[in-house]
Design an enzyme around this catalytic site. Sequence first.
Site, PDB file in Angstrom:
ATOM      1  N   HIS A 369       0.805  -1.217   0.000  1.00 49.13           N
ATOM      2  CA  HIS A 369       0.000   0.000   0.000  1.00 49.13           C
ATOM      3  C   HIS A 369       0.840   1.271   0.000  1.00 49.13           C
ATOM      4  CE1 HIS A 369      -3.454  -2.574   0.542  1.00 49.13           C
ATOM      5  NE2 HIS A 369      -4.162  -1.546   0.176  1.00 49.13           N
ATOM      6  N   CYS A 682      -8.239  -2.482 -14.561  1.00 53.65           N
ATOM      7  CA  CYS A 682      -7.793  -1.540 -13.532  1.00 53.65           C
ATOM      8  C   CYS A 682      -6.472  -1.952 -12.895  1.00 53.65           C
ATOM      9  CB  CYS A 682      -8.864  -1.368 -12.457  1.00 53.65           C
ATOM     10  SG  CYS A 682      -9.243  -2.888 -11.564  1.00 53.65           S
TER      11      CYS A 682
END
Length: 755
Positions: A369, A682
């Site tokens: 992340h 995506c």
Amino acid sequence: MQEPISWVGARRLLRRLRDIMAAGGSAQARLDQIVRVIAADIVAEVCSIYVMRAGEVLELFATEGLKREAVHRTRLRVGEGLVGDIAAYARPLALADAQHHPKFAFRPETGEEIYHSLVGVPILRDGRVLGVLVVQNRTQRHYTEEEVEILETVAMVLAETLATGELVGASELAPTDGIALLPVRLDGMRINAGIGIGQALLHHRRIAVRRVIAEDPQTELARLETALGELKSALDTMLASADMAHGEHREILETYRMVIGDRGWTRRVREAIQTGLSAEAAVQKVQNDTRARMAQVADPFFRERLGELNELTDRLLLHLGAEDEQPKPAELPDDIVVVARDMGPAELLDYDRAKLRGLVLEEGAPTSHVAIIARALAIPVVGRVRDAFSKIDMLDPLIVDGERGVVFVRPGEDVQQSFSESVRLSAERAASYAAARDLPAVTRDGERVALHLNAGLLIDMPHLHETGADGIGLYRTELPFMMRASFPTVDEQAQIYGRVLDLARGKPVIFRTLDIGGDKGLPYLPDGHEENPAMGWRAIRIGLDRPAMLRQQLRALIRAAAGRPLHIMFPMIAEVAEFDAARAVLKLEYERQVAAGTPPPAELKLGAMLEVPSLVWQLPTLLERVDFVSIGSNDLLQFLFATDRTNPRLADRYDLLSPPVLAMLRRVIADCAARGAAVSLCGEAGSHPLEAMALIGLGLRSLSVSPPAIGPIKMMIRSLAVRPLATYLETLIGLPGHSVRAKLHDYAVDHGIAI
């Protein structure tokens, strides 16, 4: 036979060293005097100090006993000879017959052939090797463990002199005696493209110990006991608080509490005090020794324990009155490159974006992340840079080459000029992309391609309008969950989602429900160890097994829409039955909210992520139930090729532009088109112009990419004619090779396509 030095003699030696360091004169003159004093006090014919230079070169800076002309001429690479071996492993070495050791490297200019025994210790500061202290004797002297310990203590005092920058400073890169000292090049893994130039900022608490030597060991022992008691009390207070009643946070604090009571650890600190160190210097010495030993351990469990021990000793040092000298935001240079072992997304956001030029990680993966946040901020990132912390010092000049996965430490002028030119050209390209922001993404033969953004935080939303993107094709809802200490309430979630819709200003936003698990754990949701976490308990599997979590998130999304269009996508769907189960939870929650008076969304569109290959074979059935499909290329390729995408050995093993992937994607796109279902991609693969060109050639007309990719991909689209490309792709899909990347690249060059 020489008489071993005693603890009393060690304290006398430290006092003499303190007086020398406090006196005036140049650092070199003090170093010359220090080696004479050490040699005399420990009854040795030779005492030498080697200092670490750029390019991992150890240079003889001072000696008593070796030939004077060898000073500043004798150099050893880290790992070369006995001195280099001590530096490479950051551990002491004591030999009664050094010349018969296989690592012995004879340097005739030193005159050391008459000396047989040797003991050397690394000069350490913050776990980083600054040099090596060596003592030699003509006889075959057997050095005691006590003598080695005392030399390690002396080396710690020397570290303060070497760390001042007086000996190795701004002229570091200049040639010395005709020998140029090269900068260090560190190889790593490409995580985020781009080039960053700035000064290193080490991402960890940096504790300054101002008082190293102490006169009275008993006073220092009493100070240590007082500080340990204060630290224990502070941890007990934290453990007694209501929010530490159970869970991972409590386990960490209990581990700290246990380490404080560890007799072996405190014994080593007390022994260091007996040598003449202050209490805080003794704690730091044991910390440095532990860091150096643990740096050689590959096991991630033990490396994690090292992090905990560092945190604990830092706390203890602060209780002893040491100072936290991490630079304050206002003190930072205008251009910084953060160097970290690893970090979470919230930690990266703590830094001033206006000054942040790059990120270097000892750990890290493209799908972590912090990498996703860095991409959203257009920050170049290189990960898996081994020993970055030991080879990069605070404020070192750095160049981060995210394109090739390379970090240049203290680069030469020619290297700096080359990369500065690349940065200038990149800025010019960015300006041209900005100028094309309002131009449509339409091919030369009239095909319109929708360009959406991938996002996951409110800070991403301004990019939607800055880039002229058509909407948010993937909003990762899990990031705010990962930054909190507890599960956010429905109201807190609804506030976040509502703000996202507000900032979108009417442009569509596709919210992906929680994709947690695997490498995206929540601290308040222990999930246990899994052998294959990417294929384990994660995403919709957790949502269906913990339906209360899924219901709360769906409830928050419905409330946030408040009469506006709402698009929801379920991740990691492996079979239609999972989608049906998730849709049933949504249907029930929707009916409850409407019945309770919540304004329904103006429209509700529901989709699924295609990430698991099994779903390809149920796609016609799925398309009867969904409004759209989004291809998640990151996981889809990982599962298709049975290849761990976080493994650096396999990072380039599979390729989106391989015949099997192109054939599968062609089938998916055709099935969706035949049934009138919208389909997009995506994954990160779509953020590269060449890959995006191939996807458009296969029939894809919607991409969701990172913000920096919008401009390059739009320019590629506007230079592309789709029909000839589609025909050419048909000739490539049946080929047996590993990839058709080179053929597509040549095609783009031949047809003037901007890739």
